[in-house]
Design a protein around this motif. Structure first.
Motif, PDB file in Angstrom:
ATOM      1  N   UNK A 317      97.139   0.395 108.377  1.00 49.17           N
ATOM      2  CA  UNK A 317      98.318   0.717 109.177  1.00 49.17           C
ATOM      3  C   UNK A 317      98.692  -0.456 110.097  1.00 49.17           C
ATOM      4  N   UNK A 318      97.706  -1.034 110.770  1.00 50.64           N
ATOM      5  CA  UNK A 318      97.968  -2.156 111.665  1.00 50.64           C
ATOM      6  C   UNK A 318      98.506  -3.366 110.898  1.00 50.64           C
ATOM      7  N   UNK A 319      97.950  -3.620 109.730  1.00 44.93           N
ATOM      8  CA  UNK A 319      98.421  -4.766 108.948  1.00 44.93           C
ATOM      9  C   UNK A 319      99.824  -4.538 108.398  1.00 44.93           C
ATOM     10  N   UNK A 320     100.189  -3.274 108.183  1.00 43.18           N
ATOM     11  CA  UNK A 320     101.570  -2.983 107.788  1.00 43.18           C
ATOM     12  C   UNK A 320     102.533  -3.308 108.934  1.00 43.18           C
ATOM     13  N   UNK A 321     102.124  -2.989 110.171  1.00 46.63           N
ATOM     14  CA  UNK A 321     102.945  -3.353 111.328  1.00 46.63           C
ATOM     15  C   UNK A 321     103.019  -4.866 111.466  1.00 46.63           C
ATOM     16  N   UNK A 322     101.910  -5.561 111.242  1.00 44.79           N
ATOM     17  CA  UNK A 322     101.908  -7.020 111.315  1.00 44.79           C
ATOM     18  C   UNK A 322     102.837  -7.623 110.277  1.00 44.79           C
ATOM     19  N   UNK A 323     102.866  -7.037 109.084  1.00 40.83           N
ATOM     20  CA  UNK A 323     103.783  -7.527 108.043  1.00 40.83           C
ATOM     21  C   UNK A 323     105.237  -7.348 108.469  1.00 40.83           C
ATOM     22  N   UNK A 324     105.523  -6.228 109.134  1.00 42.65           N
ATOM     23  CA  UNK A 324     106.877  -6.011 109.657  1.00 42.65           C
ATOM     24  C   UNK A 324     107.239  -7.073 110.698  1.00 42.65           C
ATOM     25  N   UNK A 325     106.282  -7.397 111.582  1.00 42.79           N
ATOM     26  CA  UNK A 325     106.554  -8.398 112.611  1.00 42.79           C
ATOM     27  C   UNK A 325     106.779  -9.777 111.996  1.00 42.79           C
ATOM     28  N   UNK A 326     106.009 -10.121 110.960  1.00 44.30           N
ATOM     29  CA  UNK A 326     106.207 -11.425 110.323  1.00 44.30           C
ATOM     30  C   UNK A 326     107.585 -11.507 109.665  1.00 44.30           C
ATOM     31  N   UNK A 327     108.013 -10.401 109.111  1.00 44.26           N
ATOM     32  CA  UNK A 327     109.321 -10.389 108.445  1.00 44.26           C
ATOM     33  C   UNK A 327     110.458 -10.406 109.460  1.00 44.26           C
ATOM     34  N   UNK A 328     110.287  -9.707 110.569  1.00 46.39           N
ATOM     35  CA  UNK A 328     111.341  -9.596 111.566  1.00 46.39           C
ATOM     36  C   UNK A 328     111.407 -10.821 112.471  1.00 46.39           C
ATOM     37  N   UNK A 334     102.614 -15.342 113.087  1.00 38.93           N
ATOM     38  CA  UNK A 334     101.875 -15.997 112.025  1.00 38.93           C
ATOM     39  C   UNK A 334     101.213 -14.985 111.109  1.00 38.93           C
ATOM     40  N   UNK A 335     100.579 -15.496 110.078  1.00 40.63           N
ATOM     41  CA  UNK A 335      99.879 -14.640 109.118  1.00 40.63           C
ATOM     42  C   UNK A 335      98.467 -14.387 109.618  1.00 40.63           C
ATOM     43  N   UNK A 336      98.275 -13.236 110.209  1.00 35.61           N
ATOM     44  CA  UNK A 336      96.966 -12.878 110.723  1.00 35.61           C
ATOM     45  C   UNK A 336      96.613 -11.457 110.297  1.00 35.61           C
ATOM     46  N   UNK A 337      95.339 -11.262 110.008  1.00 30.72           N
ATOM     47  CA  UNK A 337      94.869  -9.950 109.581  1.00 30.72           C
ATOM     48  C   UNK A 337      94.249  -9.229 110.765  1.00 30.72           C
ATOM     49  N   UNK A 338      94.591  -7.944 110.914  1.00 32.13           N
ATOM     50  CA  UNK A 338      94.044  -7.140 112.003  1.00 32.13           C
ATOM     51  C   UNK A 338      92.863  -6.330 111.495  1.00 32.13           C
ATOM     52  N   UNK A 339      91.793  -6.324 112.272  1.00 34.15           N
ATOM     53  CA  UNK A 339      90.624  -5.502 111.985  1.00 34.15           C
ATOM     54  C   UNK A 339      90.259  -4.726 113.251  1.00 34.15           C
ATOM     55  N   UNK A 340      89.355  -3.767 113.086  1.00 33.07           N
ATOM     56  CA  UNK A 340      88.944  -2.926 114.210  1.00 33.07           C
ATOM     57  C   UNK A 340      87.470  -3.149 114.538  1.00 33.07           C
ATOM     58  N   UNK A 341      87.144  -2.994 115.794  1.00 32.40           N
ATOM     59  CA  UNK A 341      85.755  -3.054 116.252  1.00 32.40           C
ATOM     60  C   UNK A 341      85.628  -2.162 117.472  1.00 32.40           C
ATOM     61  N   UNK A 342      84.425  -1.672 117.721  1.00 32.21           N
ATOM     62  CA  UNK A 342      84.221  -0.789 118.864  1.00 32.21           C
ATOM     63  C   UNK A 342      84.513  -1.531 120.168  1.00 32.21           C
ATOM     64  N   UNK A 343      85.143  -0.838 121.088  1.00 27.25           N
ATOM     65  CA  UNK A 343      85.491  -1.425 122.385  1.00 27.25           C
ATOM     66  C   UNK A 343      84.207  -1.715 123.158  1.00 27.25           C
ATOM     67  N   UNK A 344      84.205  -2.835 123.827  1.00 26.62           N
ATOM     68  CA  UNK A 344      83.037  -3.285 124.556  1.00 26.62           C
ATOM     69  C   UNK A 344      82.717  -4.715 124.181  1.00 26.62           C
ATOM     70  N   UNK A 345      82.786  -4.987 122.865  1.00 28.60           N
ATOM     71  CA  UNK A 345      82.624  -6.343 122.350  1.00 28.60           C
ATOM     72  C   UNK A 345      83.857  -6.786 121.579  1.00 28.60           C
ATOM     73  N   UNK A 346      84.375  -5.887 120.753  1.00 26.24           N
ATOM     74  CA  UNK A 346      85.574  -6.111 119.952  1.00 26.24           C
ATOM     75  C   UNK A 346      85.539  -7.470 119.264  1.00 26.24           C
ATOM     76  N   UNK A 347      86.261  -8.457 119.790  1.00 27.63           N
ATOM     77  CA  UNK A 347      86.355  -9.755 119.123  1.00 27.63           C
ATOM     78  C   UNK A 347      85.013 -10.477 119.064  1.00 27.63           C
ATOM     79  N   UNK A 348      84.075 -10.071 119.910  1.00 28.01           N
ATOM     80  CA  UNK A 348      82.769 -10.733 119.927  1.00 28.01           C
ATOM     81  C   UNK A 348      81.728  -9.993 119.092  1.00 28.01           C
TER      82      UNK A 348
END
Length: 886
Positions: A317-328, A334-348
């Motif tokens: 679902x998030x990557x579908x929104x990202x595709x809309x933003x790239x098109x609009x 830019x071309x970036x893929x969204x993933x999920x992680x538990x809050x607390x570390x997330x990107x780390x």
């Protein structure tokens, strides 16, 4: 067992457990009654009373044996046996204090290391965030290892996704916080208005701001304090709710205090306050919230998944929104893929998991090595006690009872070692939980010990005791008491045993750790003296955020030039320069920009030909930083916002963009906004984000053409840095007394970028030391075991004239062969494993002759230390005494 038997047996067993003396008296009376009846019957048959008593006792096989049979039949007698085994084990261990101390210390180190590593694992990955429904709370990772995104993209993501109940977001807020005295630098969270509603956290005092409060920038001048900040600065005064404080000279009303268990949504960072993110530009004087292409408006977006929605569905679902933003918005997205992680570390999450997994693997290997080493020590000890054990068996003790006694010794050692290791690990974890490694950075590692640490330590102690306790059991179960009592110690075995393989593996592990620690140490020493592209020695940095004193980005350049001129006039100052945001390698905060060819017309991120690191600097920056100008010119004060756009690039940028350094001067390229920029100078290459990075392109722009309120003044001096730092603060406060200024040497600020290398070196050093100790005890155990088993043979050899060298070879040859084979395998594995360190420690190479020579020397010294005592025992044997005993 029938019900009527249970009806009789259970009360009897309970009485035996809690009324033991009474039950024993009843047993004595009953057995005496039966004995008296037998005596009376035999007297009637004509025997004298004395003969009748002897005959009755013989027929009953003795009263003591009958008592034991009754106790065993009664059951629950094992408690007494356990108490006896514990007492006997304590006496045996106390008779050999050296062995006991070595065994306990070995296991304490291994269990302590595992407890510390588990504490880190528990604090960072197992312990949930202190909020309701933490299991369904997920954060978005936008791109490779980064959560940064623009505020406008967050709005679209919040409104267009169908997977989250609601989305909130936050960013770091580095501000000057004035509570009534003077503004001081402070770190907080700039959050969306629904931040606390999404987290479902309740205030400790007052209230939180809500989504209904948000009507745009300036509509909710509210601030929420963390409990720690409120406790430290306002001394638990609830009357502060409603009081006005100033953030970067802007008034904000304290409306609440967060609960003490809630420290924000980043596990290892504790903020001082929470403010609305919609005021971020107002407070900082920037334009981040209205710029879709920025990556710095928000650090993290998070929310609760709707019931029934899986992580994979939410990511799609998030990557579908990202595709809309790239098109609009093709130019900004830019071309970036969204993933999920538990809050607390997330990107780390990924790097932390990899780091903790590596630590757990090494700690587990240390524990296995410790168990095997202690198994060898207990086997050697059992060989030394072979006569004692044989006599116990010969006198009627069952093998199970002897085995249980040996296991009791092992478990007692394990529990003592576990208790000592737990005490050390708890102290370390408590210290780590309050440790702040970097000045000015609110970093904190949430690894305070809890009940899980104690449970895991107890489990490790019990399992370890059983593991190394069963090693000598095979020889006990196969012992022939008659042969041992008759012949003494058994002779040597020539086949390769499992203990040999285990010891070789332990030595290999030790060699790996020793080699890796030496490689890390050598790389760290080189990194301290390497070429960074600038000279941090003799430089003092002043961190100044003009927005904390109410300056916006339009007023900032004029004030920054006044500060440069004022600092330049300090006696002993050679050169002053300035860089917006952070200098290279400071807090690993390097930002990239998209660069396009001169003839480009479509400025979508996908069409960029280069993404160099970007710095906005003042005239004189390169001389102040010690960066060599290879060709062209430095910036001048004429390179302002009205002048043509110019840039200075490093050699790597020139090679990648224009093919050579010599041909880059005067050439053009286009910036992110499509403006044509001319290269007017070329500087030496350097390190920008980390010491271990490959050579990266970098580009420098005049700071007057890209104004920013936050900057660092760089002062090169010939005087004492502390004196210069004090003079710098005085001069800046003469210009504006309300401006917070933080001064540090550039070398000190490099501690952050050097922290991974130092942490890796320290961790490997500690583990290498543990491995060395385990190798010493392991080799010692095997050598002592070999000598103790071959006392008779060695005595005969010495009696018939064997030389000392031959005796040593016979006694220690096997242990030394295992040491040599394990060391060779470990050195080879260490060379391969050390390649991984190249991503952590700068210039870490295992092919350094110094490292190889040092590793060989260390392993040789370990072998010498471990075999010294067994060698002395072998050489001090008296053949006559041995043969006389045999």
């Amino acid at each position: 067992m029938r019900l009527e038997h249970w009806w009789y047996a259970v009360p009897l067993r309970l009485r035996s457990l809690f009324q033991r003396r009474r039950v024993e008296d009843e047993l004595d009376e009953e057995l005496q009654f039966h004995l008296d009846r037998k005596i009376e019957g035999l007297i009637v048959q004509g025997l004298t009373p004395e003969a009748a008593r002897k005959a009755a006792l013989r027929s009953m096989d003795g009263l003591t044996q009958r008592k034991e049979e009754c106790r065993d039949a009664r059951g629950w007698n094992f408690i007494e046996h356990i108490v006896q085994d514990i007492r006997y084990a304590l006496r045996v261990l106390l008779k050999s204090p050296g062995f006991t101390v070595v065994a306990i210390a070995t296991l304490a180190l291994a269990i302590g290391a595992n407890a510390v590593v588990f504490g880190i694992f528990n604090g960072l990955l197992l312990r949930p965030l202190a909020v309701p429904r933490a299991e369904s709370l997920w954060g978005t990772v936008y791109g490779e290892g980064s959560g940064w995104q623009s505020y406008l993209n967050y709005i679209d993501l919040r409104d267009r996704n169908r997977s989250f109940e609601e989305l909130a977001a936050w960013n770091f807020a580095f501000v000057g916080l004035d509570t009534g005295k003077q503004a001081v630098p402070s770190t907080g969270y700039a959050t969306t208005a629904n931040y606390f509603e999404v987290l479902q956290v309740k205030p400790y005092a007052g209230r939180f701001f809500r989504a209904s409060d948000d009507h745009g920038a300036g509509s909710m001048p509210y601030v929420v304090l963390t409990w720690a900040y409120w406790h430290a600065h306002f001394h638990d005064d609830r009357a502060v709710v409603g009081r006005t404080i100033k953030i970067n000279k802007h008034p904000y009303t304290i409306i609440g205090v967060a609960p003490p268990e809630f420290r924000g949504t980043l596990l290892f960072g504790t903020p001082d306050f929470f403010m609305p993110v919609v005021d971020q530009d107002l407070v900082n004087g920037g334009r981040e919230l209205t710029t879709r292409g920025t990556d710095h408006a928000l650090f993290e977006t998070f929310g609760h998944l709707k019931p029934g929605v899986t992580v994979a569905q939410a990511e799609a679902d998030l990557n579908a929104v990202s595709a809309y933003l790239r098109k609009t918005y093709p130019k900004e997205s830019g071309t970036r893929k969204s993933t999920l992680a538990h809050v607390g570390l997330t990107a780390f999450t990924r790097p932390v998991r990899a780091f903790v997994a590596g630590l757990m693997l090494l700690a587990g290997m240390i524990l296995l090595a410790a168990c095997a080493n202690l198994g060898n020590l207990f086997a050697a000890r059992a060989a030394d006690r072979s006569r004692e054990l044989a006599l116990r068996l010969a006198l009627g003790a069952s093998r199970i009872r002897v085995v249980r006694a040996l296991l009791t010794e092992a478990v007692l050692v394990a529990l003592a070692g576990g208790a000592a290791g737990l005490w050390v690990s708890v102290s370390l974890l408590q210290g780590m939980s309050t440790w702040q490694p970097f000045r000015g950075a609110p970093l904190q590692i949430p690894v305070a010990p809890d009940a899980r640490i104690y449970a895991v330590s107890l489990a490790l102690a019990l399992v370890s005791g059983l593991l190394f306790g069963i090693v000598p059991l095979r020889q006990v179960l196969r012992t022939d008491p008659y042969q041992i009592v008759k012949a003494g110690s058994s002779g040597p075995g020539r086949r390769i045993t499992m203990r040999d393989l285990l010891l070789a593996s332990q030595i290999a592990i030790c060699a790996v750790l020793v080699t890796s620690s030496l490689v890390a140490l050598r790389g760290l020493a080189r990194s301290m003296q390497s070429h960074y592209g600038f000279e941090p020695q003799s430089t003092v940095l002043a961190s100044i955020n003009l927005s904390m004193a109410g300056y916006n980005s339009d007023r900032a350049p004029a004030m920054q030039r006044r500060m440069i001129d004022a600092l330049q006039n300090i006696p002993g100052v050679e050169q002053v320069g300035m860089v917006n945001n952070y200098p290279p390698l400071v807090y690993t905060a390097a930002f990239r920009t998209n660069i396009f060819k001169e003839d480009a017309t479509d400025f979508k991120p996908a069409n960029a030909v280069s993404r160099p690191y970007k710095y906005d600097v003042s005239p004189g920056y390169f001389r102040a930083a010690g960066t060599a100008l290879v060709a062209g010119r430095d910036f001048s004060w004429h390179d302002d916002k009205d002048a043509p756009r110019v840039a200075v690039v490093n050699c790597e940028f020139a090679r990648r963009m224009f093919g050579s350094v010599t041909g880059a001067g005067g050439r053009y390229f286009r910036a992110t906004d499509g403006v044509r920029v001319q290269v007017v100078g070329i500087v030496d290459d350097g390190k920008y984000l980390s010491l271990t990075e490959d050579q990266e392109p970098a580009i420098f722009f005049p700071f007057q053409q890209s104004p920013l309120s936050f900057s660092h003044m760089i002062v090169r001096t010939t005087r004492d840095p502390q004196q210069i730092a004090a003079a710098m603060r005085r001069r800046i406060h003469e210009l504006d007394g309300g401006l917070p200024v933080e001064t540090q040497s550039w070398k000190t600020l490099l501690d952050v970028v050097l922290f991974p290398a130092r942490a890796a070196t320290m961790a490997l050093g500690v583990l290498g030391g543990m491995g060395a100790m385990l190798s010493i005890t392991g080799i010692f155990g095997m050598a002592a075991y070999s000598v103790s088993r071959r006392l008779k043979e060695l005595g005969i050899r010495m009696a018939i004239g064997a030389q000392r060298r031959e005796v040593l070879h016979a006694a220690l040859g096997r242990a030394l062969k295992v040491l040599a084979l394990g060391s060779i395998a470990g050195l080879a594995l260490g060379i391969l494993a050390s390649r991984v360190l190249a991503s952590i420690v700068y210039q870490a190479t295992p092919r350094d002759p110094f490292v190889l020579a040092a590793a060989v020397l260390v392993m040789s010294l370990l072998g010498l230390v471990a075999t010294w005592a067994p060698a002395q025992r072998a050489l001090s044997l008296d053949p006559l005494t041995l043969l006389r005993e045999e």
